[in-house]
Design a protein around this motif. Structure first.
Motif, PDB file in Angstrom:
ATOM      1  N   ASN A 197       0.761  -1.215   0.186  1.00 44.60           N
ATOM      2  CA  ASN A 197      -0.065  -0.048  -0.103  1.00 44.60           C
ATOM      3  C   ASN A 197       0.842   1.206   0.014  1.00 44.60           C
ATOM      4  O   ASN A 197       1.167   1.905   1.124  1.00 44.60           O
ATOM      5  N   GLY A 198       1.467   1.738  -1.203  1.00 46.91           N
ATOM      6  CA  GLY A 198       2.376   2.584  -1.297  1.00 46.91           C
ATOM      7  C   GLY A 198       3.811   2.295  -1.051  1.00 46.91           C
ATOM      8  O   GLY A 198       4.121   0.995  -1.018  1.00 46.91           O
ATOM      9  N   PRO A 199       4.870   3.052  -1.114  1.00 47.50           N
ATOM     10  CA  PRO A 199       6.201   2.769  -1.298  1.00 47.50           C
ATOM     11  C   PRO A 199       6.626   2.334   0.353  1.00 47.50           C
ATOM     12  O   PRO A 199       5.656   2.432   1.408  1.00 47.50           O
ATOM     13  N   GLY A 200       7.863   1.728   0.348  1.00 46.54           N
ATOM     14  CA  GLY A 200       8.489   1.272   1.634  1.00 46.54           C
ATOM     15  C   GLY A 200       8.474  -0.051   1.688  1.00 46.54           C
ATOM     16  O   GLY A 200       7.944  -0.806   0.984  1.00 46.54           O
ATOM     17  N   TYR A 201       8.962  -0.602   3.071  1.00 49.25           N
ATOM     18  CA  TYR A 201       8.820  -1.882   3.311  1.00 49.25           C
ATOM     19  C   TYR A 201       8.440  -1.994   4.892  1.00 49.25           C
ATOM     20  O   TYR A 201       8.213  -1.059   5.553  1.00 49.25           O
ATOM     21  N   ASN A 202       8.048  -3.385   5.220  1.00 51.95           N
ATOM     22  CA  ASN A 202       7.974  -3.756   6.402  1.00 51.95           C
ATOM     23  C   ASN A 202       8.596  -4.916   6.861  1.00 51.95           C
ATOM     24  O   ASN A 202       9.249  -5.777   6.024  1.00 51.95           O
ATOM     25  N   CYS A 203       8.991  -5.346   8.208  1.00 54.91           N
ATOM     26  CA  CYS A 203       9.931  -6.232   8.769  1.00 54.91           C
ATOM     27  C   CYS A 203       8.616  -7.195   9.649  1.00 54.91           C
ATOM     28  O   CYS A 203       7.926  -6.739  10.476  1.00 54.91           O
ATOM     29  N   LYS A 204       8.853  -8.593   9.502  1.00 55.52           N
ATOM     30  CA  LYS A 204       8.268  -9.540  10.191  1.00 55.52           C
ATOM     31  C   LYS A 204       9.082 -10.518  10.462  1.00 55.52           C
ATOM     32  O   LYS A 204      10.131 -10.888  10.010  1.00 55.52           O
ATOM     33  N   CYS A 205       8.854 -11.230  11.608  1.00 54.05           N
ATOM     34  CA  CYS A 205       9.437 -12.743  11.960  1.00 54.05           C
ATOM     35  C   CYS A 205       9.332 -13.744  10.966  1.00 54.05           C
ATOM     36  O   CYS A 205       8.088 -13.648  10.347  1.00 54.05           O
ATOM     37  N   THR A 206      10.271 -14.551  10.655  1.00 52.02           N
ATOM     38  CA  THR A 206       9.786 -15.712   9.804  1.00 52.02           C
ATOM     39  C   THR A 206       9.120 -16.660  10.489  1.00 52.02           C
ATOM     40  O   THR A 206       8.821 -16.743  11.530  1.00 52.02           O
ATOM     41  N   ALA A 207       8.549 -17.840   9.495  1.00 53.64           N
ATOM     42  CA  ALA A 207       7.662 -18.805  10.017  1.00 53.64           C
ATOM     43  C   ALA A 207       8.189 -19.517  11.130  1.00 53.64           C
ATOM     44  O   ALA A 207       9.490 -19.966  11.063  1.00 53.64           O
TER      45      ALA A 207
END
Length: 583
Positions: A124-134
């Motif tokens: 939803n627009g520019p940029g990035y997110n971080c999340k923990c792997t599975a």
């Protein structure tokens, strides 16, 4: 999406501050809902009556939410503005020019710093997110923020229809012992490997198997005890101490004969089998006599005596097996079978027998019997001399065999009362009186000589007797020429056959004391063989001269014959030690 609920209510968002414009924000998005009263709104619908909604454009930041009520509904006016309301935020990291994951990795300020984190581009627009792997959870923006999830503690989120075991970043799920799953036990329940019916069948099968194993063990122990009993009964305690004879076990004998797979013939007490020892030596395996406690000593003595008879013309006893009901004896192998088959067998067994070969067989067979009668440590009577018991090796060397009916006589016992033997060969005196002597074997050997020179069995042409017809021929014509094998036509050969025939007549005399012994028979045959060889060597002695030097109708004496041979061959008048075995 912005959703507005209420009557005569407007809600809107404002985003992106305006720099120098007339309004404080750049974007405004909103909608207004209408209704006469609260009852006019309908559940499940949001089409303007009591509810309206509007999509919020992507990429907006710094948004705030505002609403106005035009009919001053008390609930909205008096509500606590700090109360919690459901909000779903879609956010992204947009520093440093709103980079994507690929652009941000490795750059200063990259936010996904946890070991088990991963970067995801914003949708939803520019940029990035971080999340923990599975398999991990926590704060992906802290160095050790993502930690392992113990899936086994959360069965509702991570199902397992069996045994759960946590692993780093995941978990294993296996069916319990005795259960199985054709797919994944994380998704499908496990089922028993064996249905109840199969379990019952398996239990019955295992029970029967254990019963069979137990029975086999019992039978094996009984068989072992039985073999030990046979070994004792057959004189094993005595024979196992004899140095020059090997005691074979029952299993060794099966291996030697390949479980009795090749039958050589029929012996006096059963079949004779071909075998092969570990050193590739061919042997013949045959049954002996049945032994009981009364005959055990006789059997052990017979085996010991046979093992001590070392002579080139006597079949050698190599060993025995005592773990069977009837002891089995292991002898050296005779490749050409027996003289019976060679003389009288079918066309497949019949072979040409020149006179020299027949004389060699006669001489060496006589030497074997002479050794038994006079040269062995104990006096031995064969008791069943016949062509079937004269074996021939690969070089047609004769071997006296089949001692199953032999009678071992001590020095102080000159005869036995067991009448055994084959009709046509048995000594009439022995048959009438039961008295077996050396001369009984001489009589039987006389019949063998007749078969050698006539190549006729004792009963030929259906009902003709070889002994009677040959004796008649000599009584009427003083010659057996009419009975000789038709293969011989040369006078010199006929002369030798006549002399052998006369010697046979001497062996067949009714009065025992008038028969020669085997030593004399062997000597006479050796002299005849020498005389034939001398004539073949162009020595000046004719059949007429040989006949003139002998008493009419009687074979030459040893002294006269040796003298004749000496005058021709310039040999000593008497062979050394009277040993003709190598003549």
């Amino acid at each position: 999406m912005l959703v507005v609920l209420g009557c005569n209510t407007v809600g809107y968002t404002e985003s992106l501050r305006s720099e120098g414009g007339a309004y404080s924000s750049t974007y405004y998005i909103g909608c207004m809902s209408y209704c006469n009263n609260s009852a006019s709104a309908q559940d499940g619908q949001c089409a303007g009556v009591g509810c309206c909604h509007v999509d919020i454009p992507p990429g907006l930041t710094d948004s705030s939410v505002n609403f106005r009520v035009y009919d001053h509904t008390a609930d909205l006016i008096k509500m606590d503005k700090n109360r919690n309301v459901p909000v779903w935020l879609d956010w992204a990291i947009r520093e440093n020019g709103s980079m994507s994951c690929a652009e941000a990795k490795g750059k200063p300020g990259y936010a996904c710093v946890s070991v088990h984190s991963e970067c995801v581009d914003s949708t939803n627009g520019p940029g990035y997110n971080c999340k923990c792997t599975a398999g991990y959870e926590g704060n992906a923006h802290a160095p050790d923020g993502c930690t392992n999830i113990n899936e086994c503690d959360r069965p509702s989120d991570y199902p397992c229809h069996g045994i759960c075991q946590d692993t780093d970043g995941s978990y294993d799920c296996k069916c319990h012992r005795g259960y199985q799953n054709s797919g994944d036990p994380k998704e499908q329940p496990c089922s028993p490997k064996f249905p109840l019916a199969a379990q019952i069948a398996l239990g019955i099968t295992l029970g029967i198997s254990f019963l069979i194993v137990g029975l086999l063990f019992i039978l094996m122990m009984r068989q072992k005890r039985r073999m030990n009993e046979y070994f004792r009964k057959n004189g094993g305690s005595v024979l196992q101490k004899v140095e020059n004879i090997k005691i074979f076990t029952k299993d060794e004998l099966k291996k030697i004969t390949k479980n009795n797979s090749e039958v050589l013939g029929q012996g006096g007490f059963g079949k004779v089998y071909k075998g092969i020892l570990e050193d590739n030596t061919l042997v013949a395996v045959k049954a002996s006599i049945e032994v009981n406690d009364a005959r055990k000593e006789d059997f052990t003595n017979e085996v010991i005596i046979q093992s001590q008879m070392i002579h080139t013309n006597i079949i050698k006893l190599l060993g025995c097996c005592l773990e069977v009901d009837v002891p089995m004896l292991v002898y050296e192998f005779a490749a050409n079978g027996n003289l019976q088959d060679i003389l009288h067998g079918d066309n497949n067994r019949r072979v040409p027998l020149p006179l020299d070969l027949r004389m060699d067989i006669a001489v060496e067979a006589a030497e074997g019997l002479r050794y038994m009668h006079s040269s062995a440590n104990r006096t031995i009577r064969h008791g069943d001399v016949k062509p079937a018991n004269i074996l021939l090796n690969d070089k047609f060397k004769p071997k006296i065999s089949d001692f199953g009916t032999s009678k071992l006589l001590t020095v102080d016992k000159d005869f036995t009362m067991f009448v055994v033997g084959s009709m046509g060969y048995i000594d009439p005196v022995f048959h009438k009186t039961g008295r077996l002597t050396q001369k009984s074997d001489v009589y039987s050997f006389g019949v063998v000589l007749l078969e050698l020179i006539t190549r006729k069995p004792t009963i030929y042409d259906a009902n003709c007797s070889l002994l009677i017809d040959f004796q008649k021929a000599y009584e009427q014509e003083n010659s057996g020429r009419a009975m000789f094998d038709k293969d011989f036509t040369i006078e010199e050969e006929i002369f030798i056959l006549e002399e052998i025939g006369r010697l046979a007549m001497e062996c067949l005399k009714e009065k025992v004391e008038e028969r020669p012994d085997m030593k004399e028979v062997a000597e006479q045959l050796v002299i005849l063989r020498r005389s034939r060889k001398s004539r073949q060597g162009n020595y000046n002695i004719s059949p007429q001269q040989f006949e003139e030097m002998s008493t009419e109708g009687t074979p030459l004496s040893l002294e006269t014959a040796v003298s004749v041979s000496s005058s021709v061959l310039s040999a000593p008048s008497t062979p050394a030690n009277n040993d003709f075995s190598n003549a």
